[in-house]
Design a protein around this motif. Structure first.
Motif, short mmCIF file in Angstrom:
data_model
loop_
_atom_site.label_atom_id
_atom_site.label_comp_id
_atom_site.label_asym_id
_atom_site.label_seq_id
_atom_site.Cartn_x
_atom_site.Cartn_y
_atom_site.Cartn_z
N VAL A 118 41.93 10.58 -38.28
CA VAL A 118 40.69 10.89 -37.57
C VAL A 118 39.54 10.21 -38.31
O VAL A 118 39.33 10.44 -39.49
CB VAL A 118 40.45 12.41 -37.48
CG1 VAL A 118 39.12 12.71 -36.81
CG2 VAL A 118 41.59 13.08 -36.72
N LYS A 159 40.26 8.49 -33.21
CA LYS A 159 41.51 8.49 -33.95
C LYS A 159 42.13 7.11 -33.97
O LYS A 159 41.92 6.31 -33.07
CB LYS A 159 42.52 9.44 -33.31
CG LYS A 159 42.06 10.85 -33.14
CD LYS A 159 43.09 11.64 -32.38
CE LYS A 159 42.59 13.01 -32.03
NZ LYS A 159 43.57 13.76 -31.24
N GLU A 193 48.32 9.95 -37.60
CA GLU A 193 47.07 9.79 -36.88
C GLU A 193 45.93 10.07 -37.85
O GLU A 193 45.89 11.11 -38.49
CB GLU A 193 47.03 10.78 -35.72
CG GLU A 193 46.04 10.47 -34.67
CD GLU A 193 46.25 11.32 -33.44
OE1 GLU A 193 46.63 10.76 -32.41
OE2 GLU A 193 46.03 12.54 -33.52
#
Length: 126
Positions: A43, A29, A41
């Motif tokens: 990924v 992340k 955030e």
């Protein structure tokens, strides 16, 4: 018969128990702060992580494992993930816990104690 947990190259590592083998998927992340101040955030993918350690090893086994780990290259690894089906990937060594030398209490033969290491998959995947 004990299940094979880990093969590095052509070297099948001894079966270990009592929480000495772990394999799990981990998200990669990146946190970013937006202009508004809100944090998000992102990924990037998933990598496998493996930790392995052994209580006692014969000198020949210890030497073979350390030679594979200290080769300085990415390792071809076959491993047992938490899904229970063997998988293969390319891994880098993140850390090595060096073993200590001792003599067996049972018969006085030399053994190595406490060798451990952690591996991380090179390329993330979905």
């Amino acid at each position: 018969m004990r299940a094979i947990q880990l093969i590095i190259g052509n070297l099948t590592l001894p079966h270990v128990s009592n929480d000495r083998y772990r394999c799990w998927a981990e998200e990669l992340k990146e946190q970013k702060v937006m202009i508004s101040g809100r944090m998000v955030e992102e990924v990037r993918g998933v990598v496998q992580r493996i930790t392995w350690s052994s209580d006692y090893l014969e000198p020949e086994t210890k030497d073979a494992i350390l030679a594979a780990l200290r080769g300085g290259k990415a390792l071809s690894v076959t491993y047992l993930p938490d899904s229970g089906e063997m998988a293969a990937g390319t891994f880098l060594v993140e850390s090595i816990t060096p073993p200590s030398f001792l003599f067996s209490d049972a018969d006085g033969t030399p053994v190595w104690h406490g060798l451990g290491f952690s591996l991380r998959e090179v390329s993330p995947h979905a």
